[in-house]
Scaffold this active site. Structure first.
Site, PDB file in Angstrom:
ATOM      1  N   ARG A 113       0.844  -1.186   0.000  1.00  0.00           N
ATOM      2  CA  ARG A 113       0.000   0.000   0.000  1.00  0.00           C
ATOM      3  C   ARG A 113       0.879   1.235   0.000  1.00  0.00           C
ATOM      4  O   ARG A 113       2.050   1.203   0.370  1.00  0.00           O
ATOM      5  CB  ARG A 113      -0.956   0.016   1.179  1.00  0.00           C
ATOM      6  N   GLY A 114       0.295   2.331  -0.440  1.00  0.00           N
ATOM      7  CA  GLY A 114       1.008   3.601  -0.475  1.00  0.00           C
ATOM      8  C   GLY A 114       0.008   4.723  -0.593  1.00  0.00           C
ATOM      9  O   GLY A 114      -1.205   4.532  -0.439  1.00  0.00           O
ATOM     10  N   GLY A 158      -2.817   4.158  -3.179  1.00  0.00           N
ATOM     11  CA  GLY A 158      -3.835   3.157  -2.986  1.00  0.00           C
ATOM     12  C   GLY A 158      -3.262   1.868  -2.425  1.00  0.00           C
ATOM     13  O   GLY A 158      -2.112   1.812  -1.989  1.00  0.00           O
ATOM     14  N   ASP A 178       7.398   9.798  -6.512  1.00  0.00           N
ATOM     15  CA  ASP A 178       7.430   9.013  -5.271  1.00  0.00           C
ATOM     16  C   ASP A 178       8.407   7.847  -5.412  1.00  0.00           C
ATOM     17  O   ASP A 178       8.052   6.689  -5.184  1.00  0.00           O
ATOM     18  CB  ASP A 178       6.034   8.497  -4.917  1.00  0.00           C
TER      19      ASP A 178
END
Length: 710
Positions: A427-428, A431, A539
């Site tokens: 997860r991040g 989502g 990211d």
């Protein structure tokens, strides 16, 4: 922008007007007075208004020895002014202003000076604003249009842009410029597609004889016919070393040519050109067309079978479909066949590159891709139209789309594949990722996006861009779901998980770590520079670097910055505006914190932190928790490594101090040195001091090649 016909006129001067090369402060030149023209002291150059269309004028510098005079520079090439009451004025505050019909300002130098200024046309064709002490405040040489003159510098901020055509001086489709990697390139930027066509985009700069290790980004032409660039590109004219009037021009047909002036004929002659084969210029015949070249008749454009030319007077608009609509009729479907096009090369349409072993295999692949394109463009594919009469067509469509590697799934299908989104594997911020098994038994990673701020059309447009990307160091996307508020992405599943899962275990030896660093740089460089539309990752962290069965790096979650928001975009060079901070604490570049311009260099910074983490085995997140100051937190890992290097007596000493103990002394010293050196360059506070990721990949690959046995 209107298409203008050029009506160049010879410059006549009244007997009462004494030719001058200077305009004093507080004076102006009027479009209605042909005598209001500057003439250089040697008589070779003029500056004044020229007619470019019906009641349309531009202020230009011309070479007057040629017949007719040659336009070298324009102030307002894209915004012509009226033939009544328009004028170029040097205001008393030091600003040079061009006004249309005495009212609207269409061009200005935006200069301010307390010193008395004057406008002067020099003997080399340069138009300057000078103080009484001859200090240059502004000069036309700093902002060329499509022409470079001897001793005029081509720089990062001064590129050449072609005109639209030989009779239309407005900005065209072709550009000579210095790219982010410091290499001089030619770019085609059409209405719907842009691509670099020189040097060839598939060649590394070093293979084309270029160097990316230069910061000057400067090129210069001299009067002898010699051109040299800071990236290592240089040439000489065929009449070198005669000292002549010369000009380097970015021509409307996309070719860069050097012209030499013939004093006898008063005409220009081509003495060098960069593209020997005109059909290799991108976009020259437009979409759905073919270009052919004959040594006598020259270049010719043709429409592909089934298409017709859109505008016979402008082939850059390409060809449009012109075929029998019954081709898509359910009642009388027409047979499909391949058209043989010998010695033909296409560009700009490569969804991916696939190795095939036979013509039949290639044809089958093309048919599958063709079917996918039709489903995307028309969402009325004839298999779907027949589905009510033939239920098997739906299943046939599903398998056919699956074979292309990119498919639209329903939400119910993905919910079933994940057994109700049961097995979470990651997860991040974007989502949650679940493991699932598709109907054809492929194991997939299915990401359920946490935001749905886009409409379906916008989301599909972005998905299609991401789905076209193909690189060995990017995770493969298999499909997507957009249904109501649901937005999901379907990827290939990586059994070895992420870099974060493996970094603090014994699974990653030194060789694998170095390869992960190289592969990650390659994947990100592709996103920044090689794909058709710029993509910032925003990211980069170990959790978003996945590892395949051979522990090769696959960058994941690329493009989420586009899918999760509709902020104003920019390009890979900068000027991107983001309404909120993106990324993960510990890996974020200073630009995010201090609200600076966001460019591809934010990914470079994050990559540098990841590399330091791979070398040291120390998480920047853990190290940051030791500090309270926000500024110190961001640089904690970097500061720790820098201090170890600074105070170590030898490189072997600091390497021993920072290297991950999990490696148990098994590492390559020179590779550690180059990785740390590159990482520290990547995490510079000043974004302009950071290398591009293509430069990073080149440095690592060059070092790796040096270590290979000869």
């Amino acid at each position: 922008m209107h298409v203008f016909s050029l009506f160049l006129f010879l410059l006549f001067f009244s007997t009462s007007f004494a030719a001058t090369d200077t305009v004093p402060e507080g004076s102006s030149l009027s479009v209605e007075k042909p005598s209001d023209t500057l003439i250089s002291s040697n008589g070779d150059f003029s500056a004044g208004f020229i007619q470019v269309g019906d009641n349309a004028f531009c202020f230009a510098v011309c070479f007057t020895r040629s017949n007719p005079p040659t336009v070298l520079w324009m102030a307002n090439r894209d915004v012509p002014v009226n033939g009544k009451a328009s004028r170029l004025s040097l205001w008393k505050n030091g600003n040079l202003v061009l006004t249309d019909a005495g009212e609207t300002i269409v061009w200005t130098t935006a200069t301010v000076s307390s010193s008395n200024l004057h406008l002067k046309l020099r003997n080399d064709g340069n138009l300057l604003l000078l103080t009484s002490k001859h200090t240059v405040v502004w000069q036309s040489f700093d902002s060329p249009t499509d022409t470079l003159l001897p001793d005029q510098k081509l720089t990062e901020r001064a590129s050449l842009v072609s005109s639209r055509s030989a009779t239309n001086f407005s900005s065209g489709f072709y550009k000579l410029y210095f790219d982010n990697d410091n290499v001089l390139r030619l770019l085609y930027k059409g209405p719907t597609l842009s691509s670099v066509y020189w040097p060839e985009s598939w060649r590394l700069p070093i293979d084309a004889g270029r160097s990316t290790y230069n910061v000057t980004k400067t090129a210069l032409l001299d009067s002898f016919g010699r051109f040299s660039s800071s990236d290592g590109f240089h040439f000489r004219s065929t009449d070198y070393p005669n000292k002549l009037y010369r000009r380097l021009k970015m021509d409307p047909d996309g070719n860069l040519r050097l012209y030499s002036f013939n004093q006898e004929t008063k005409t220009w002659q081509v003495t060098w050109q960069v593209i020997p084969q005109p059909c290799t210029v991108h976009g020259i015949c437009g979409a759905n067309s073919m270009c052919s070249n004959h040594h006598v008749t020259g270049r010719t454009c043709h429409c592909l079978k089934g298409f017709r030319v859109k505008d016979p007077n402008d082939w850059t608009q390409g060809c449009v479909p012109h075929f029998d609509p019954s081709l898509f009729s359910c009642q009388s479907p027409q047979p499909m066949a391949f058209l043989h096009l010998p010695t033909t090369e296409s560009y700009g349409y490569d969804l991916n590159v696939t190795r095939v072993t036979s013509l039949k295999e290639c044809q089958d692949l093309c048919l599958r891709l063709w079917a996918f394109e039709l489903s995307t463009i028309f969402l009325v594919w004839f298999f779907l139209l027949r589905s009510s009469k033939n239920p098997e067509a739906v299943e046939q469509q599903k398998h056919l789309l699956s074979a292309t590697g990119f498919q639209r799934f329903t939400y119910a299908e993905l919910k079933s594949a994940t057994k109700g989104f049961r097995e979470e594997v990651g997860r991040g911020a974007g989502g949650v990722v679940y493991k699932g098994t598709l109907y054809d038994n492929r194991v997939a990673a299915i990401k359920r996006l946490s935001e749905a701020t886009q409409g379906e059309a916008e989301f599909l447009a972005e998905i299609r861009t991401i789905g076209m990307l193909n690189h060995m160091n990017l995770i493969d996307m298999w499909g997507y779901c957009v249904e109501g508020k649901h937005r999901l992405l379907v990827y290939e599943y990586m059994e070895n998980g992420s870099l974060a899962d493996n970094l603090f275990s014994n699974a990653l030896d030194w060789k694998r770590r170095f390869n992960v660093a190289l592969g990650t740089a390659r994947g990100l460089a592709y996103l920044h520079e090689e794909c058709l539309e710029w993509i910032l990752h925003c990211d980069v962290k170990p959790q978003n670097i996945l590892l395949d069965s051979d522990f090769e790096a696959k960058v994941a979650d690329f493009g989420l910055s586009k899918l999760l928001n509709r902020d104003d975009g920019g390009n890979g060079n900068g000027n991107s505006n983001f309404s909120r901070i993106r990324g993960t604490r510990g890996y974020m570049a200073p630009e995010w914190v201090y609200n600076l311009r966001i460019t591809s260099k934010v990914d470079v910074y994050s990559y540098g932190i990841v590399v330091l983490e791979m070398v040291s085995g120390r998480s920047p997140m853990e190290m940051q928790s030791l500090e309270n100051s926000r500024g110190i937190e961001q640089r904690r890992l970097v500061t720790w490594v820098t201090e170890k290097i600074k105070h170590a007596p030898t490189s072997a000493f600091w390497i021993e101090e920072i290297i991950d103990p999990n490696l148990e002394g098994e590492y390559n010293v020179s590779e550690v040195e180059i990785l740390v050196k590159v990482a520290l360059q990547c995490v510079q506070d000043d974004m302009n001091q950071r290398p591009s990721l293509s430069q990073v990949a080149e440095m690592l690959l060059s070092h790796q090649n040096k270590l290979l046995p000869r």
